[in-house]
Enzyme design. Structure first.
Site, mmCIF file in Angstrom:
data_model
loop_
_atom_site.group_PDB
_atom_site.id
_atom_site.type_symbol
_atom_site.label_atom_id
_atom_site.label_comp_id
_atom_site.label_asym_id
_atom_site.label_seq_id
_atom_site.Cartn_x
_atom_site.Cartn_y
_atom_site.Cartn_z
ATOM 1 N N HIS A 38 0.845 -1.208 0.000
ATOM 2 C CA HIS A 38 0.000 0.000 0.000
ATOM 3 C C HIS A 38 0.877 1.255 0.000
ATOM 4 O O HIS A 38 0.602 2.226 -0.689
ATOM 5 C CB HIS A 38 -0.889 0.043 1.250
ATOM 6 C CG HIS A 38 -1.882 -1.075 1.338
ATOM 7 N ND1 HIS A 38 -1.794 -2.071 2.282
ATOM 8 C CD2 HIS A 38 -2.977 -1.348 0.601
ATOM 9 C CE1 HIS A 38 -2.808 -2.912 2.131
ATOM 10 N NE2 HIS A 38 -3.539 -2.498 1.118
ATOM 11 N N LYS A 84 -1.031 -6.898 -7.761
ATOM 12 C CA LYS A 84 -1.283 -8.165 -7.072
ATOM 13 C C LYS A 84 -2.728 -8.628 -7.275
ATOM 14 O O LYS A 84 -3.008 -9.801 -7.448
ATOM 15 C CB LYS A 84 -0.992 -8.034 -5.572
ATOM 16 C CG LYS A 84 -0.605 -9.351 -4.999
ATOM 17 C CD LYS A 84 -1.136 -9.725 -3.650
ATOM 18 C CE LYS A 84 -2.490 -9.507 -3.248
ATOM 19 N NZ LYS A 84 -3.385 -10.289 -2.644
#
Ligand code: PAF
Length: 279
Positions: A37, A151
């Site tokens: 993140h 991802k």
């Protein structure tokens, strides 16, 4: 870092910032933040954007009640990470702010083929919920750039489709997967792995690497079987090992000369992990 819980307050603040000509770079998350993140945030900052992160565990994208209830939360640690990484704005809405009419509200997005394969086949309704919440968050933040991680490859395709359906004026930036030393893709779910489970989880990455290295000189059906066998041998329960067209996720039966992506989903204990690699 300024924190907002209400859309109106967030928008009033962002309106002031926009008048100074700054682009907004938006990073939607469900919290339990990790380096993956933070790398998205870093990209937004590198591009000179005012960085806006959201943390909202979206109930409508969980087809499994237990998965929703067990979804890891760590707000205090998340806020520290965001502060240290120089996040400008954190949007932290309660459920009632995002779903004023209740979470039964139906998603309006028809995602077609993307909602039938891979993750969609294993998690019915999941992507409709993702499209619904990302659309609501984009309405709230109105960013120029949206940062998402590779991802969740199929999720990126779904969000791209939602942006097309709504004809939204936002550029999606897909950022590379961040990995642990043994190759395991960083994911909020990794923190639910026990030590022995964590020790074998890197096998998913090794399978992706073997699919990549055998490209061009092997039959994918054989490579897929080797991956299944290897994962099972290590105690994982693979859901799928697939090769797909990198642009539209059409499932391929064998390697071809076009851009491809290999995708794997497997359970390690009761933690379901996904990963992919562009070939
Ligand atoms: O990837 C996630 O964390 C979520 O699916 C997202 C994009 C924040 C939507 O809830």
């Amino acid at each position: 870092m300024v924190v907002f819980k209400k859309i109106a307050d967030l928008q009033a603040y962002l309106h002031q910032q926009k008048t100074s000509g700054t682009d907004i770079g938006f990073i939607p998350t469900m919290g339990a933040l990790h380096k993956g993140h933070i790398s998205l945030l870093g990209e937004a900052k590198k591009a000179g954007c005012l960085s806006v992160c959201s943390i909202f565990v979206n109930p409508t994208q969980f087809n499994d009640k237990e998965d929703f209830e067990k979804y890891p939360t760590s707000l205090e640690a998340d806020m520290t990470l965001l502060l240290d990484a120089g996040c400008d704005v954190l949007f932290l809405p309660p459920v009632t702010e995002m779903y004023p009419a209740g979470t039964e509200e139906a998603s309006k997005y028809d995602l077609g083929y993307l909602d039938t394969v891979l993750e969609a086949a294993h998690r019915p309704g999941h992507f409709k919920g993702v499209a619904q919440i990302v659309a609501k968050l984009l309405d709230a933040v109105q960013p120029q750039k949206l940062y998402m991680g590779q991802k969740d490859y199929q999720q990126c395709m779904v969000v791209r489709k939602m942006i097309e359906i709504d004809n939204r004026d936002v550029a999606m930036v897909i950022c590379p997967t961040q990995r642990e030393d043994d190759g395991l893709a960083m994911s909020s779910r990794n923190r639910r792995l026990t030590d022995p489970q964590r020790a074998v989880a890197g096998i998913i990455y090794q399978c992706l690497v073997s699919i990549l290295t055998k490209k061009g000189n092997a039959d994918f059906a054989i490579v897929r079987k080797e991956c299944f066998d290897l994962m099972k041998h290590k105690g994982l329960e693979p859901d799928y090992v697939e090769l797909a067209d990198a642009n539209d996720l059409t499932i391929l039966s064998n390697y071809n000369g076009r851009p491809m992506v290999a995708l794997i989903a497997a359970k390690v204990g009761n933690v379901r992990l996904i990963d992919n690699m562009i070939l």
